[in-house]
Design an enzyme around this catalytic site. Sequence first.
Site, mmCIF file in Angstrom:
data_model
loop_
_atom_site.group_PDB
_atom_site.id
_atom_site.type_symbol
_atom_site.label_atom_id
_atom_site.label_comp_id
_atom_site.label_asym_id
_atom_site.label_seq_id
_atom_site.Cartn_x
_atom_site.Cartn_y
_atom_site.Cartn_z
ATOM 1 N N GLU A 1 36.952 15.564 -9.756
ATOM 2 C CA GLU A 1 38.357 15.160 -9.715
ATOM 3 C C GLU A 1 38.460 13.698 -9.298
ATOM 4 O O GLU A 1 37.764 13.244 -8.392
ATOM 5 C CB GLU A 1 39.068 16.047 -8.704
ATOM 6 C CG GLU A 1 40.504 15.714 -8.423
ATOM 7 C CD GLU A 1 41.053 16.565 -7.293
ATOM 8 O OE1 GLU A 1 42.283 16.496 -7.067
ATOM 9 O OE2 GLU A 1 40.280 17.305 -6.640
ATOM 10 N N ASP B 1 28.002 12.710 7.045
ATOM 11 C CA ASP B 1 27.894 11.247 7.011
ATOM 12 C C ASP B 1 29.300 10.657 7.085
ATOM 13 O O ASP B 1 29.705 9.869 6.239
ATOM 14 C CB ASP B 1 27.171 10.796 5.737
ATOM 15 C CG ASP B 1 26.790 9.317 5.766
ATOM 16 O OD1 ASP B 1 26.737 8.734 6.862
ATOM 17 O OD2 ASP B 1 26.549 8.739 4.688
#
Length: 333
Positions: free
Chosen positions: A133, A240
């Site tokens: 997306e 992260d």
Amino acid sequence: MFTRTLGSSGCQGRTAAPYTSSGRQQRCRMSVRANASKVQTTAADWIEANLDGGAVVKEKFMGSSNWSSAYIYTTQGGQAYFVKLAMGGRDDSMFQGEAQGLQAMYDTHTVRIPKVFHVGPMPNGHGSFIVMEALKMSGGCSMGELGKQLALMHLAEPSDPNAKAGKFGFAVDNTIGATPQPNGWMDDWIDFYRERRIRHQLKLLGDTRLNKLGDKLLDNLEVFFEDIPGEIKPSVLHGDLWSGNIAGADGQPAIFDPATYYGHHEAEFGMSWCAGFSGDFWREYHKLIPKAPLFDKRKDLYLLYHYLNHTNLFGGGYYNTSLRIMERLVDQI
């Protein structure tokens, strides 16, 4: 859509563009190819064949890392998709790790995550691609809402059966930046963090001084968890989470470009030195997940993994910071 180099925030060597590949990025060169004829790539062919929107007729280059390039593909029907292409004979293992990480977070129905549609190989083994997306980015987001949604994500029941059973790890190994990140399942969080995270980074560095400190630290990790013995449950982690992987999308906080695994929720904040979390963020997060008594004591322990990784990736001053953190931790044993 932009690329930022974040040297001013202490994150030297790290750059960011919307859900771009981990690793050092080249500066984002914005270019658009729009033709009457369709864009001809394997990823564009897959989109035309499998998603409702017709042929891909516009390609916008968004940036590149040292191993892949990122694009926005737009179809005849006006649908936009974010596509990354890895050339040069790379298999799809890195994209598979990214896709499964995004899906694990997406399944919590909390913070905004780009939906992944497909990961596949290029013809004749000449690379791979991922289609997801295309979020409508709006720059920053509400820090308070991000804290709330991230806590809800950490509290969500894991979708992986191993994590549901209380194990720590992930279904596949992935990467943290460009560094391999092993995720083999383990029953105990302290053992996992010792072997799969800190010892792994120390072995990659092969530094005698750090290894000597590391041996003492890793033999005594339990002292940092005396407030929560037996209480650590696996949470799905982005892995992260720094400012380059956070943005606003459709009025909601969004996160992307993960190094996902199931671990202790506090380990999520190992990149907090490079994330800019505000007081509003922490207030909303700790409303749902109360701050544990030794939270601040464990902070350095979770920072250490990422500083060691930065030492492996970039060297320089990250080595000295890693050394100081290890010395502080050892002093607390």
